[in-house]
Design a protein around this motif. Structure first.
Motif, PDB file in Angstrom:
ATOM      1  N   LEU A  26       0.849  -1.214   0.000  1.00 42.96           N
ATOM      2  CA  LEU A  26       0.000   0.000   0.000  1.00 42.96           C
ATOM      3  C   LEU A  26       0.876   1.252   0.000  1.00 42.96           C
ATOM      4  CD1 LEU A  26      -2.836  -1.013   2.515  1.00 42.96           C
ATOM      5  CD2 LEU A  26      -2.996  -0.843   0.027  1.00 42.96           C
ATOM      6  N   ALA A  27       1.980   1.205   0.765  1.00 43.84           N
ATOM      7  CA  ALA A  27       2.870   2.377   0.829  1.00 43.84           C
ATOM      8  C   ALA A  27       3.471   2.676  -0.546  1.00 43.84           C
ATOM      9  CB  ALA A  27       3.972   2.138   1.855  1.00 43.84           C
ATOM     10  N   GLY A  28       3.720   1.609  -1.317  1.00 42.82           N
ATOM     11  CA  GLY A  28       4.367   1.799  -2.626  1.00 42.82           C
ATOM     12  C   GLY A  28       3.390   2.146  -3.748  1.00 42.82           C
ATOM     13  N   LEU A  29       2.094   2.104  -3.464  1.00 39.80           N
ATOM     14  CA  LEU A  29       1.107   2.274  -4.546  1.00 39.80           C
ATOM     15  C   LEU A  29       1.246   3.572  -5.344  1.00 39.80           C
ATOM     16  CD1 LEU A  29      -2.389   0.935  -3.415  1.00 39.80           C
ATOM     17  CD2 LEU A  29      -0.855   0.049  -5.186  1.00 39.80           C
ATOM     18  N   PRO A  30       1.455   4.728  -4.668  1.00 44.60           N
ATOM     19  CA  PRO A  30       1.496   5.976  -5.452  1.00 44.60           C
ATOM     20  C   PRO A  30       2.577   5.961  -6.536  1.00 44.60           C
ATOM     21  CG  PRO A  30       1.288   6.462  -3.105  1.00 44.60           C
ATOM     22  CD  PRO A  30       1.534   4.981  -3.225  1.00 44.60           C
ATOM     23  N   ALA A  31       3.661   5.223  -6.303  1.00 45.16           N
ATOM     24  CA  ALA A  31       4.747   5.212  -7.287  1.00 45.16           C
ATOM     25  C   ALA A  31       4.597   4.074  -8.301  1.00 45.16           C
ATOM     26  CB  ALA A  31       6.080   5.062  -6.558  1.00 45.16           C
ATOM     27  N   GLN A  32       3.635   3.219  -8.095  1.00 44.46           N
ATOM     28  CA  GLN A  32       3.503   2.042  -8.969  1.00 44.46           C
ATOM     29  C   GLN A  32       2.990   2.409 -10.348  1.00 44.46           C
ATOM     30  OE1 GLN A  32       3.756  -1.276  -8.794  1.00 44.46           O
ATOM     31  NE2 GLN A  32       3.880  -1.864  -6.637  1.00 44.46           N
ATOM     32  N   ARG A  33       3.399   1.608 -11.334  1.00 39.43           N
ATOM     33  CA  ARG A  33       2.773   1.716 -12.654  1.00 39.43           C
ATOM     34  C   ARG A  33       1.309   1.285 -12.548  1.00 39.43           C
ATOM     35  NH1 ARG A  33       5.662   1.012 -17.557  1.00 39.43           N
ATOM     36  NH2 ARG A  33       3.926  -0.304 -18.191  1.00 39.43           N
ATOM     37  N   ALA A  34       0.489   1.746 -13.470  1.00 41.52           N
ATOM     38  CA  ALA A  34      -0.932   1.374 -13.434  1.00 41.52           C
ATOM     39  C   ALA A  34      -1.161  -0.042 -13.968  1.00 41.52           C
ATOM     40  CB  ALA A  34      -1.766   2.371 -14.221  1.00 41.52           C
ATOM     41  N   PHE A  35      -0.174  -0.575 -14.700  1.00 43.26           N
ATOM     42  CA  PHE A  35      -0.239  -1.970 -15.156  1.00 43.26           C
ATOM     43  C   PHE A  35       1.196  -2.474 -15.222  1.00 43.26           C
ATOM     44  CE2 PHE A  35      -0.863  -5.613 -17.929  1.00 43.26           C
ATOM     45  CZ  PHE A  35      -2.072  -6.103 -17.464  1.00 43.26           C
ATOM     46  N   PRO A  36       1.460  -3.711 -14.752  1.00 40.49           N
ATOM     47  CA  PRO A  36       2.858  -4.171 -14.734  1.00 40.49           C
ATOM     48  C   PRO A  36       3.381  -4.400 -16.147  1.00 40.49           C
ATOM     49  CG  PRO A  36       1.373  -5.959 -14.133  1.00 40.49           C
ATOM     50  CD  PRO A  36       0.525  -4.729 -14.266  1.00 40.49           C
ATOM     51  N   PRO A  37       4.660  -4.134 -16.364  1.00 40.22           N
ATOM     52  CA  PRO A  37       5.234  -4.347 -17.699  1.00 40.22           C
ATOM     53  C   PRO A  37       5.536  -5.823 -17.912  1.00 40.22           C
ATOM     54  CG  PRO A  37       6.902  -3.515 -16.197  1.00 40.22           C
ATOM     55  CD  PRO A  37       5.645  -3.642 -15.395  1.00 40.22           C
ATOM     56  N   VAL A  38       4.518  -6.604 -18.160  1.00 36.33           N
ATOM     57  CA  VAL A  38       4.717  -8.055 -18.209  1.00 36.33           C
ATOM     58  C   VAL A  38       3.847  -8.640 -19.317  1.00 36.33           C
ATOM     59  CG1 VAL A  38       2.865  -8.582 -16.523  1.00 36.33           C
ATOM     60  CG2 VAL A  38       4.813 -10.123 -16.751  1.00 36.33           C
ATOM     61  N   SER A  39       4.366  -9.725 -19.935  1.00 35.20           N
ATOM     62  CA  SER A  39       3.607 -10.389 -21.005  1.00 35.20           C
ATOM     63  C   SER A  39       2.927 -11.635 -20.442  1.00 35.20           C
ATOM     64  CB  SER A  39       4.555 -10.804 -22.131  1.00 35.20           C
ATOM     65  OG  SER A  39       5.398 -11.837 -21.648  1.00 35.20           O
ATOM     66  N   GLY A  40       1.994 -12.171 -21.213  1.00 34.57           N
ATOM     67  CA  GLY A  40       1.324 -13.416 -20.816  1.00 34.57           C
ATOM     68  C   GLY A  40       2.328 -14.539 -20.641  1.00 34.57           C
ATOM     69  N   ALA A  41       3.307 -14.609 -21.570  1.00 34.93           N
ATOM     70  CA  ALA A  41       4.313 -15.681 -21.501  1.00 34.93           C
ATOM     71  C   ALA A  41       5.117 -15.558 -20.202  1.00 34.93           C
ATOM     72  CB  ALA A  41       5.236 -15.596 -22.709  1.00 34.93           C
ATOM     73  N   GLU A  42       5.412 -14.325 -19.817  1.00 30.72           N
ATOM     74  CA  GLU A  42       6.207 -14.136 -18.581  1.00 30.72           C
ATOM     75  C   GLU A  42       5.409 -14.562 -17.335  1.00 30.72           C
ATOM     76  OE1 GLU A  42       9.203 -10.452 -19.669  1.00 30.72           O
ATOM     77  OE2 GLU A  42       7.061 -10.084 -19.480  1.00 30.72           O
ATOM     78  N   THR A  43       4.105 -14.230 -17.303  1.00 23.79           N
ATOM     79  CA  THR A  43       3.319 -14.670 -16.128  1.00 23.79           C
ATOM     80  C   THR A  43       3.213 -16.193 -16.121  1.00 23.79           C
ATOM     81  OG1 THR A  43       1.268 -14.281 -17.352  1.00 23.79           O
ATOM     82  CG2 THR A  43       1.925 -12.574 -15.808  1.00 23.79           C
ATOM     83  N   ALA A  44       3.036 -16.789 -17.303  1.00 28.68           N
ATOM     84  CA  ALA A  44       2.920 -18.259 -17.363  1.00 28.68           C
ATOM     85  C   ALA A  44       4.210 -18.891 -16.834  1.00 28.68           C
ATOM     86  CB  ALA A  44       2.642 -18.701 -18.793  1.00 28.68           C
ATOM     87  N   ARG A  45       5.356 -18.355 -17.253  1.00 22.18           N
ATOM     88  CA  ARG A  45       6.654 -18.897 -16.788  1.00 22.18           C
ATOM     89  C   ARG A  45       6.813 -18.693 -15.281  1.00 22.18           C
ATOM     90  NH1 ARG A  45       8.942 -17.089 -21.303  1.00 22.18           N
ATOM     91  NH2 ARG A  45       9.690 -15.144 -20.403  1.00 22.18           N
TER      92      ARG A  45
END
Ligand SMILES: Cc1ncc(COP(=O)(O)O)c(C=O)c1O
Length: 467
Positions: A26-45
């Motif tokens: 929660l503390a890090g939320l203000p600095a977070q990207r609105a969507f992670p820079p990640v592909s479907g293949a990367e989440t699957a791996r």
């Protein structure tokens, strides 16, 4: 000792570690990207690891960092879909609900939880002006719409014993996709869902509704119910509830209000929802505009007898032996579900902790943010508003002189680039064949400064595409 028995000291340590992870997140939320820079293949791996035969102990928690890193964070700059922001007091309520592990089938199985849920829903209904309504919490608006229409079908064309008879349901062309889905699942057939035309503000036309019902009756068909929407998914439009209720009264039809997106805003702006209490059934989504963690939907209804007609069918093993009306109460007599989690705990805790007034204030802030964005769009020559702003959804697009197909392709590409840039998250809608960008404010973390980021981000994305 059973290997699954956790020593209490370990539970305390683990809970402290998990709450620390949550607080850091929660503390890090203000600095977070609105969507992670990640592909479907990367989440699957990332999650392609076999389950261990031997327990990992506290090392199991190490992977949580990766789950968080690959998640779409609930930042104040998330404006996609109609997606609530996850109020943290409610999240703690969810933790306790899981520890308690009540199965809220009936008072018999969960005395505090069943009573609390019933009283909470009665209070919430009253706060929305629907005095005397009761109901139950469920997974979301889609489930609530299905249950509301199941009640309508059983009230008008009983089907539970002999199967579905032909009947017609009416909704506007702007109705949510869960309505055709419910009509199909109830055996009525999507061909028997009449999509009534909408006016320039995307609201159902009551005179067209009246004409469609009359035409169906004249053709020997049986109208069952009308679905009015209190906050359409695309533009947040509110169907004219008093006029639609009058049509329902005249034709003796069930009125279901799909308020999954918008009706909780009646807490802050009740004047927009005049006529709401004429509904026979009403869907709500506290996981949208009461900022609750998923999942938390609700179906309210005027007549519990109608819910019983639709849903009451119990095995002897479930029947209550009590005669006291509170102790004999069973949610499964009035809803589709048997096993149900203790959703009311988070909502109750969160409402009590902050107070109704804080929620009203947060809803007003969302409404204000939508108007703020609309003003910025109107002041930007390259952009145009694509629909009036009725609640907290803002539809807009990049102006383009070429064909509609070209304009649609360009706006889709801009949206894609905005999301890739990761500063704000928008989603999309299609209005009369036009692909539009859409920002929806149901987010208690959003600040005025967050709203100010939207237009510059869209302009930057468009510029990058031109390079
Ligand atoms: C108007 C409307 N109805 C129903 C739903 C479905 O709700 P849920 O996603 O909770 O099933 C939505 C979701 O956005 C909605 O906007």
């Amino acid at each position: 000792m059973n290997a699954l028995q956790l020593p209490l000291s370990e539970f305390r340590d683990l809970a402290a570690r998990v709450t620390a992870i949550a607080a850091d997140f929660l503390a890090g939320l203000p600095a977070q990207r609105a969507f992670p820079p990640v592909s479907g293949a990367e989440t699957a791996r990332a999650f392609d690891t076999p389950l261990p035969e031997e327990g990992m102990g506290t090392a199991a928690l190490d992977a949580l960092t990766q789950v968080l890193a690959l998640s779409r964070p609930p930042t104040g700059r998330f404006f996609g879909y109609v997606s609530g922001s996850g109020e943290p007091v409610a999240a703690l309520g969810d933790l306790l609900a899981s520890v308690l592990n009540q199965n809220v089938t009936a008072w018999r199985s969960a005395p505090a939880a069943a009573t609390l849920e019933r009283q909470l829903l009665r209070s919430l209904a009253g706060a929305l002006g629907c005095h005397g309504f009761t109901g139950s919490l469920c997974g979301g608006g889609s489930m609530a719409n299905l249950m509301g229409l199941a009640m309508a079908r059983e009230a008008c064309l009983p089907a539970n014993e002999r199967g579905a008879q032909p009947g017609v349901i009416y909704a506007s062309s702007e109705a949510h996709m869960s309505i055709p889905k419910a009509v199909a699942l109830l055996g009525l057939g999507r061909e028997n869902l009449r999509l009534i035309g909408a006016d320039e503000r995307y609201r159902m036309r009551p005179e067209a509704l009246h004409a469609a019902i009359a035409a169906d009756r004249a053709a020997g068909r049986t109208p069952i119910a009308v679905v009015a929407t209190g906050g359409t998914v695309n533009t947040g439009s509110i169907d004219p509830l008093p006029d639609i209720a009058a049509v329902c009264r005249e034709h003796r039809l069930w009125l279901h209000v799909d308020g999954a997106y918008g009706v909780l805003a009646a807490l802050a702006v009740p004047e927009l929802f005049a006529g709401l209490s004429a509904a026979d059934s009403l869907s709500l989504d506290p996981h949208k505009w009461l900022y609750q963690p998923l999942d938390c939907g609700a179906l309210l209804f005027r007549d519990a007898g109608a819910a019983r007609s639709a849903f009451c069918y119990s095995g002897d093993y479930a029947k209550s032996l009590a005669t006291d009306p509170v102790e004999a109460f069973a949610f499964f007599d009035e809803s589709l579900e048997l096993s149900r989690r203790f959703r009311a705990l988070k909502l109750w805790l969160s409402l009590r902790y902050h107070g109704l007034d804080a929620f009203r204030g947060a809803i007003r802030a969302d409404l204000r943010h939508a108007r703020q964005l609309a003003e910025r769009i109107s002041a930007t020559p390259a952009l145009e508003l694509a629909a009036p702003v009725e609640l907290s959804a803002v539809c807009f697009r990049w102006r383009h002189e070429g064909t509609q197909a070209d304009a649609n392709r360009l706006n889709a590409a801009i949206l894609q680039r905005v999301i890739e840039r990761g500063r704000v998250y928008l989603s999309n809608a299609t209005l009369g064949g036009r692909f539009v960008l859409r920002a929806c404010f149901v987010n208690h973390r959003t600040t005025d400064a967050d709203v100010e980021e939207v237009v510059p981000e869209v302009l930057r994305a468009a510029r990058e595409l031109q390079q």
